[in-house]
Design a protein around this motif. Structure first.
Motif, PDB file in Angstrom:
ATOM      1  N   VAL A 161       0.859  -1.191   0.000  1.00 50.40           N
ATOM      2  CA  VAL A 161       0.000   0.000   0.000  1.00 50.40           C
ATOM      3  C   VAL A 161       0.891   1.235   0.000  1.00 50.40           C
ATOM      4  CG1 VAL A 161      -1.851  -1.189   1.280  1.00 50.40           C
ATOM      5  CG2 VAL A 161      -0.174   0.187   2.543  1.00 50.40           C
ATOM      6  N   GLY A 162       0.300   2.373  -0.337  1.00 53.82           N
ATOM      7  CA  GLY A 162       1.064   3.628  -0.318  1.00 53.82           C
ATOM      8  C   GLY A 162       0.535   4.564  -1.382  1.00 53.82           C
ATOM      9  N   PRO A 163       1.005   5.805  -1.344  1.00 49.12           N
ATOM     10  CA  PRO A 163       0.470   6.814  -2.260  1.00 49.12           C
ATOM     11  C   PRO A 163       0.859   6.568  -3.713  1.00 49.12           C
ATOM     12  CG  PRO A 163       2.335   7.693  -1.047  1.00 49.12           C
ATOM     13  CD  PRO A 163       2.044   6.349  -0.449  1.00 49.12           C
ATOM     14  N   GLY A 206       2.811   6.880  -6.953  1.00 44.93           N
ATOM     15  CA  GLY A 206       4.216   7.198  -7.150  1.00 44.93           C
ATOM     16  C   GLY A 206       5.138   6.636  -6.074  1.00 44.93           C
ATOM     17  N   ALA A 207       4.612   5.790  -5.200  1.00 49.21           N
ATOM     18  CA  ALA A 207       5.479   5.193  -4.170  1.00 49.21           C
ATOM     19  C   ALA A 207       6.291   4.035  -4.739  1.00 49.21           C
ATOM     20  CB  ALA A 207       4.641   4.714  -2.988  1.00 49.21           C
ATOM     21  N   GLY A 208       5.882   3.532  -5.898  1.00 49.58           N
ATOM     22  CA  GLY A 208       6.619   2.427  -6.520  1.00 49.58           C
ATOM     23  C   GLY A 208       6.009   1.070  -6.233  1.00 49.58           C
ATOM     24  N   LYS A 209       4.709   1.035  -5.955  1.00 50.57           N
ATOM     25  CA  LYS A 209       4.063  -0.228  -5.576  1.00 50.57           C
ATOM     26  C   LYS A 209       4.184  -1.277  -6.685  1.00 50.57           C
ATOM     27  CE  LYS A 209       0.120   1.980  -4.790  1.00 50.57           C
ATOM     28  NZ  LYS A 209       0.392   3.415  -4.926  1.00 50.57           N
ATOM     29  N   SER A 210       4.004  -0.852  -7.941  1.00 57.25           N
ATOM     30  CA  SER A 210       4.064  -1.826  -9.036  1.00 57.25           C
ATOM     31  C   SER A 210       5.494  -2.272  -9.308  1.00 57.25           C
ATOM     32  CB  SER A 210       3.461  -1.240 -10.310  1.00 57.25           C
ATOM     33  OG  SER A 210       2.136  -0.871 -10.056  1.00 57.25           O
ATOM     34  N   VAL A 259       1.330  -6.489   5.407  1.00 59.61           N
ATOM     35  CA  VAL A 259       1.096  -5.218   4.704  1.00 59.61           C
ATOM     36  C   VAL A 259       2.339  -4.326   4.758  1.00 59.61           C
ATOM     37  CG1 VAL A 259      -0.411  -3.210   4.465  1.00 59.61           C
ATOM     38  CG2 VAL A 259      -1.341  -5.361   5.365  1.00 59.61           C
ATOM     39  N   VAL A 260       2.833  -4.013   3.578  1.00 57.56           N
ATOM     40  CA  VAL A 260       4.006  -3.143   3.465  1.00 57.56           C
ATOM     41  C   VAL A 260       3.543  -1.763   3.021  1.00 57.56           C
ATOM     42  CG1 VAL A 260       6.232  -2.791   2.325  1.00 57.56           C
ATOM     43  CG2 VAL A 260       5.425  -5.126   2.805  1.00 57.56           C
ATOM     44  N   TYR A 261       3.850  -0.769   3.832  1.00 60.21           N
ATOM     45  CA  TYR A 261       3.525   0.618   3.485  1.00 60.21           C
ATOM     46  C   TYR A 261       4.746   1.222   2.805  1.00 60.21           C
ATOM     47  CZ  TYR A 261       2.882   5.668   4.561  1.00 60.21           C
ATOM     48  OH  TYR A 261       2.814   7.043   4.504  1.00 60.21           O
ATOM     49  N   LEU A 262       4.603   1.494   1.512  1.00 55.27           N
ATOM     50  CA  LEU A 262       5.687   2.135   0.763  1.00 55.27           C
ATOM     51  C   LEU A 262       5.500   3.645   0.876  1.00 55.27           C
ATOM     52  CD1 LEU A 262       5.843  -0.106  -2.433  1.00 55.27           C
ATOM     53  CD2 LEU A 262       7.241  -0.253  -0.359  1.00 55.27           C
ATOM     54  N   TYR A 263       6.403   4.251   1.610  1.00 51.50           N
ATOM     55  CA  TYR A 263       6.302   5.690   1.854  1.00 51.50           C
ATOM     56  C   TYR A 263       7.063   6.480   0.790  1.00 51.50           C
ATOM     57  CZ  TYR A 263       7.385  10.262   3.697  1.00 51.50           C
ATOM     58  OH  TYR A 263       7.543  11.619   3.816  1.00 51.50           O
ATOM     59  N   ASP A 317       2.195  -3.369   8.427  1.00 45.79           N
ATOM     60  CA  ASP A 317       3.025  -4.229   9.278  1.00 45.79           C
ATOM     61  C   ASP A 317       4.456  -3.728   9.254  1.00 45.79           C
ATOM     62  OD1 ASP A 317       1.195  -6.287  10.217  1.00 45.79           O
ATOM     63  OD2 ASP A 317       1.018  -6.852   8.110  1.00 45.79           O
ATOM     64  N   CYS A 318       4.863  -3.125   8.142  1.00 48.58           N
ATOM     65  CA  CYS A 318       6.190  -2.500   8.106  1.00 48.58           C
ATOM     66  C   CYS A 318       6.177  -1.331   7.130  1.00 48.58           C
ATOM     67  CB  CYS A 318       7.278  -3.521   7.770  1.00 48.58           C
ATOM     68  SG  CYS A 318       7.558  -3.822   6.038  1.00 48.58           S
ATOM     69  N   LEU A 319       7.091  -0.386   7.358  1.00 50.02           N
ATOM     70  CA  LEU A 319       7.191   0.792   6.493  1.00 50.02           C
ATOM     71  C   LEU A 319       8.520   0.765   5.754  1.00 50.02           C
ATOM     72  CD1 LEU A 319       6.239   4.432   7.281  1.00 50.02           C
ATOM     73  CD2 LEU A 319       8.536   3.959   6.471  1.00 50.02           C
ATOM     74  N   VAL A 320       8.460   1.064   4.463  1.00 49.36           N
ATOM     75  CA  VAL A 320       9.672   1.121   3.653  1.00 49.36           C
ATOM     76  C   VAL A 320       9.744   2.517   3.043  1.00 49.36           C
ATOM     77  CG1 VAL A 320      10.782   0.175   1.583  1.00 49.36           C
ATOM     78  CG2 VAL A 320       9.585  -1.354   3.154  1.00 49.36           C
ATOM     79  N   ASP A 321      10.850   3.216   3.297  1.00 49.64           N
ATOM     80  CA  ASP A 321      10.996   4.583   2.796  1.00 49.64           C
ATOM     81  C   ASP A 321      11.597   4.542   1.390  1.00 49.64           C
ATOM     82  OD1 ASP A 321      11.559   7.209   2.248  1.00 49.64           O
ATOM     83  OD2 ASP A 321      12.288   7.654   4.264  1.00 49.64           O
ATOM     84  N   THR A 322      10.757   4.788   0.390  1.00 51.97           N
ATOM     85  CA  THR A 322      11.221   4.679  -1.006  1.00 51.97           C
ATOM     86  C   THR A 322      11.943   5.951  -1.480  1.00 51.97           C
ATOM     87  OG1 THR A 322       9.251   5.578  -2.120  1.00 51.97           O
ATOM     88  CG2 THR A 322       9.180   3.257  -1.490  1.00 51.97           C
ATOM     89  N   ASN A 323      11.951   6.997  -0.629  1.00 50.01           N
ATOM     90  CA  ASN A 323      12.680   8.220  -1.002  1.00 50.01           C
ATOM     91  C   ASN A 323      14.170   7.999  -0.984  1.00 50.01           C
ATOM     92  OD1 ASN A 323      10.666  10.379  -1.156  1.00 50.01           O
ATOM     93  ND2 ASN A 323      10.315   9.877   0.980  1.00 50.01           N
TER      94      ASN A 323
END
Ligand code: S3P
Length: 170
Positions: free
Chosen positions: A12-14, A16-20, A101-105, A149-155
């Protein structure tokens, strides 16, 4: 459900977070199929996302999105969702109860840079997409945090580093 029991991975994430892109790499690494909820929506309706928004509005799109999400959750896969999936209580429960659930920030600046040349996103087809992204993210940020469940900072990480972080946390 404990972490080790959550075999399905939901990103999950906004916008442009790179989910695909992260999802595809993660699927290869974990040897799971990759499913993109937006692609499934297009495949099952035979309509583009802008067409669905134009014909049925955001609320019509959200109804289809929930039905397609339910179907995707039948598979043990890496599942990339659309940025607005968390806006419905029902979807948040489905996501939380059915996978890791991975939150791509991504910051709003990053979201903007990664989406500004893409005309396939009706939510930001406005005069000032950056303000719109900011407004949307302000509303949705707590919802991503609720399901994660975890956050990944894609910046600050490459796709490869993001995927390795996720692999180490599952
Ligand atoms: C949306 C995000 C899109 C897509 C639709 C609505 C949103 O997916 O589901 O345009 O409300 O944020 P991406 O996050 O993959 O761009």
């Amino acid at each position: 459900m404990s972490r080790s029991e959550k075999s399905r991975i939901i990103l999950v994430g906004p916008m442009g977070a790179g989910k695909s892109s992260i999802g595809k790499s993660l699927a290869l690494l974990t040897q799971k199929p990759f499913i993109d909820v937006d692609e499934e929506i297009v495949r099952t309706t035979l309509k583009s996302i802008p067409e669905i928004f134009a014909e049925s509005g955001e609320s019509g799109f959200r109804k289809i999105e929930t039905e397609v999400l339910k179907n995707c959750l039948k598979y043990d896969a890496v599942i990339a969702t659309g940025g607005g999936i968390v806006t419905s209580d029902e979807n948040r429960q489905l996501i939380k109860n059915n996978g890791f659930v991975v939150y791509l920030y991504a910051s709003v600046d990053t979201q903007y840079l990664r989406t500004k040349n893409d005309s396939n996103r009706p939510m930001i087809a406005v005069e000032d997409p950056k303000s719109r992204l900011n407004e949307i993210f302000t509303r949705r940020k707590p919802l991503y945090e609720e399901v994660q469940d975890c956050l990944v900072d894609t910046n600050i990480q490459t796709i490869k580093q993001c995927v390795e972080q996720i692999k180490s946390e599952i």
